[in-house]
Enzyme design. Structure first.
Site, short mmCIF file in Angstrom:
data_model
loop_
_atom_site.label_atom_id
_atom_site.label_comp_id
_atom_site.label_asym_id
_atom_site.label_seq_id
_atom_site.Cartn_x
_atom_site.Cartn_y
_atom_site.Cartn_z
N SER A 17 0.83 -1.21 0.00
CA SER A 17 0.00 0.00 0.00
C SER A 17 0.86 1.25 0.00
O SER A 17 0.66 2.17 -0.80
CB SER A 17 -0.87 0.05 1.25
OG SER A 17 -1.95 -0.80 1.14
N ARG A 40 -0.24 8.44 5.32
CA ARG A 40 -1.19 7.73 6.20
C ARG A 40 -2.63 8.15 5.93
O ARG A 40 -3.56 7.35 5.99
CB ARG A 40 -0.87 8.05 7.67
CG ARG A 40 0.26 7.23 8.22
CD ARG A 40 -0.31 6.05 8.99
NE ARG A 40 0.72 5.04 9.16
CZ ARG A 40 0.48 3.82 9.60
NH1 ARG A 40 -0.73 3.44 9.92
NH2 ARG A 40 1.45 2.95 9.72
N HIS A 43 -3.70 6.55 2.79
CA HIS A 43 -3.88 5.13 3.11
C HIS A 43 -5.27 4.88 3.70
O HIS A 43 -5.90 3.86 3.44
CB HIS A 43 -2.77 4.75 4.11
CG HIS A 43 -2.70 3.30 4.42
ND1 HIS A 43 -2.77 2.83 5.70
CD2 HIS A 43 -2.54 2.22 3.64
CE1 HIS A 43 -2.66 1.51 5.69
NE2 HIS A 43 -2.52 1.12 4.45
#
Ligand SMILES: C/C1=C2N=C(/C=C3N=C(/C(C)=C4\N[C@@](C)([C@@H]5N=C1[C@](C)(CCC(=O)O)[C@H]5CC(=O)O)[C@@](C)(CC(=O)O)[C@@H]4CCC(=O)O)[C@@](C)(CC(=O)O)[C@@H]\3CCC(=O)O)C(C)(C)[C@@H]/2CCC(=O)O
Length: 210
Positions: A17, A40, A43
Site C-alpha cells: 500500500s 497515512r 492510506h
C-alpha cells in the site's frame, strides 16, 4: 468453493500500500514530516489526489509531536475519531478524550442553540491549553473551537481539522487556515475529510515509524 488469490500477509499488505501511494501520489512539495502524515491519510481513504487539498502550517507535525511527548491530551470531536487512535503509538500514554456523550451535552446544546458536537467543546476548556485537537466529523465543532479561542479560551498546540460533508465542512477548514490566531494546523480543503482521516493523521503524528 472458489479459491481467491489475494494477499494475506498484513505487513506485506501495508508495504505494498505504502509503495503504491508513494508511486502514485505527488508528495514532492511536502516537508518530510507532513509527507509521512499525508501518506497515512491517503492510506485511510484511498485517494492519492488528497495531497492537492492538503494545507498545513510548516511546524504543525513538530509542534503536535512535541505536545504529545510532553503528555498533552488529545481532544476528538466524535467517538469515531477517538476510537481510531492507536493507543500504543502514543508517546506518553496520552488521554484521548471525546466529550460528546457527556450527559450534560444535550441540555447544553439546547441552551446554546447549537449541535451537540459544538456544545461538547465547553467541556474541553480546562485542559485545552497545549492539547492536540482532532476534528474529523463536525464542522460546527471546528467553528466553535475558533470562536472559543477568539473569546479567550486556551490555545491547543495543534489542530487536525478534517471535518467532512456538504454543510460547513469546507468553510470551517478555510476559517481555521485563515484564523488570525495562527493556530498550528493541518486541513484537507473542501468537502473531503472524515473520522478515519483524522485518526490516521493523529496516528502518523504520534509516532515516527511508518
Ligand atoms: C450534520 C452532521 C453530519 N454528520 C456527518 C457524517 C457522519 N456522522 C455520523 C455519525 C454517526 C455521527 N454524526 C454526529 C456527529 C452528528 N452528525 C452531524 C450532526 C447532526 C451535527 C454536526 C455538525 O454539523 O457539525 C451531529 C449531531 C450533533 O448534534 O452534533 C453524531 C453525534 C450523531 C449521533 O449519532 O448522535 C454521530 C457521532 C458518533 C460518534 O461520536 O462517533 C456518520 C457515521 C453518519 C451515519 O450515521 O450514517 C458519518 C461519519 C463521517 C465521519 O467520517 O466522521 C457529516 C457528513 C459530517 C454531517 C455534517 C456535514 C453535512 O454536510 O451534513
Amino acid at each position: 468453493m472458489t479459491t481467491y488469490d489475494y494477499e494475506k500477509d498484513g505487513p506485506a499488505i501495508y508495504r505494498q500500500s505504502f509503495a503504491t501511494i508513494r508511486a502514485e501520489a505527488d508528495l514532492a512539495g511536502l516537508p518530510a514530516d507532513v509527507s509521512r502524515v499525508a501518506v497515512r491519510m491517503i492510506h485511510a481513504c484511498g485517494m492519492v489526489d488528497l495531497v492537492r487539498d492538503l494545507d498545513y502550517t510548516p511546524d504543525v507535525v513538530a509542534r503536535a509531536r512535541e505536545a504529545l511527548r510532553a503528555g498533552a491530551p488529545i481532544f476528538c470531536d466524535v467517538q469515531m475519531v477517538a476510537s481510531g487512535v492507536t493507543r500504543k503509538r502514543l508517546p506518553a500514554g496520552n488521554d484521548v478524550l471525546c466529550t460528546l456523550s457527556d450527559p450534560s451535552v444535550p441540555e447544553l446544546a439546547a441552551k446554546l442553540g447549537t449541535t451537540r458536537s459544538a456544545a461538547a467543546l465547553e467541556l474541553w476548556r480546562d485542559r485545552l491549553e497545549g492539547s492536540v485537537v482532532a476534528v474529523g466529523n463536525a464542522p460546527t465543532a471546528l467553528f466553535r473551537l475558533l470562536e472559543m479561542i477568539e473569546e479567550g479560551a486556551p490555545r491547543p498546540a495543534a489542530v487536525i481539522g478534517v471535518p467532512v460533508g456538504f454543510v460547513g465542512a469546507a468553510e470551517s477548514k478555510d476559517a481555521l487556515a485563515a484564523h488570525p490566531s495562527g493556530l498550528e494546523h493541518i486541513v484537507v480543503r473542501g468537502r473531503r475529510g472524515g473520522s478515519a482521516l483524522a485518526a490516521a493523521a493523529l496516528n502518523a503524528i504520534a509516532s515516527e515509524e511508518e
